[in-house]
Design a protein around this motif. Structure first.
Motif, PDB file in Angstrom:
ATOM      1  N   GLU A  77       0.963  -1.333  -0.105  1.00 42.75           N
ATOM      2  CA  GLU A  77      -0.017  -0.095  -0.138  1.00 42.75           C
ATOM      3  C   GLU A  77       0.743   1.228   0.023  1.00 42.75           C
ATOM      4  O   GLU A  77       0.575   2.195  -0.676  1.00 42.75           O
ATOM      5  CB  GLU A  77      -0.952   0.032   0.990  1.00 42.75           C
ATOM      6  N   PHE A  78       2.104   1.253   0.757  1.00 42.56           N
ATOM      7  CA  PHE A  78       2.724   2.419   0.670  1.00 42.56           C
ATOM      8  C   PHE A  78       3.393   2.384  -0.670  1.00 42.56           C
ATOM      9  O   PHE A  78       3.309   3.663  -1.238  1.00 42.56           O
ATOM     10  CB  PHE A  78       3.839   2.285   1.904  1.00 42.56           C
ATOM     11  N   MET A  79       4.002   1.348  -1.164  1.00 42.71           N
ATOM     12  CA  MET A  79       4.659   1.608  -2.785  1.00 42.71           C
ATOM     13  C   MET A  79       3.747   2.180  -3.607  1.00 42.71           C
ATOM     14  O   MET A  79       4.003   2.900  -4.595  1.00 42.71           O
ATOM     15  CB  MET A  79       5.101   0.259  -3.122  1.00 42.71           C
ATOM     16  N   VAL A  80       2.388   1.864  -3.674  1.00 41.77           N
ATOM     17  CA  VAL A  80       1.373   2.117  -4.452  1.00 41.77           C
ATOM     18  C   VAL A  80       0.884   3.633  -4.321  1.00 41.77           C
ATOM     19  O   VAL A  80       0.953   4.266  -5.206  1.00 41.77           O
ATOM     20  CB  VAL A  80       0.077   1.217  -4.472  1.00 41.77           C
ATOM     21  N   ARG A  81       0.803   3.957  -3.055  1.00 38.47           N
ATOM     22  CA  ARG A  81       0.503   5.316  -2.806  1.00 38.47           C
ATOM     23  C   ARG A  81       1.656   6.398  -3.140  1.00 38.47           C
ATOM     24  O   ARG A  81       1.260   7.364  -3.771  1.00 38.47           O
ATOM     25  CB  ARG A  81       0.097   5.382  -1.162  1.00 38.47           C
TER      26      ARG A  81
END
Length: 87
Positions: free
Chosen positions: A9-13
């Protein structure tokens, strides 16, 4: 939420706004694919410090630690274990 899911989720965000966390393969080479560059590595390290309370000054950081979501997960586990043993 699992740690792998939180990393995804961090990477996508931060880096892949057009991709869902579910689509991001944990073994995708983030460096080779151009998802994360040298400035991106600094973002990842800052996130590790803020969210996972890892004092990165205590480690010899190698880009290999951040090559994939799975590698980041392994680094978090190892760093957390080392910091707990040192305390």
């Amino acid at each position: 939420m699992s740690r792998i899911q939180a990393i995804k989720e961090f990477m996508v965000r931060e880096f892949l706004p057009d991709v869902s966390a579910g689509e991001l393969d944990a073994d995708l080479d983030l460096l080779e694919a151009g998802v994360v560059d040298s400035l991106g590595l600094l973002k990842v390290i800052a996130w590790l410090e803020d969210v996972h309370h890892i004092n990165t000054d205590e480690f010899d950081l190698d880009p290999e630690f951040f090559r994939s979501v799975a590698a980041i997960d392994e680094f978090i586990a190892d760093a957390s274990r080392q910091q707990a043993e040192a305390a």
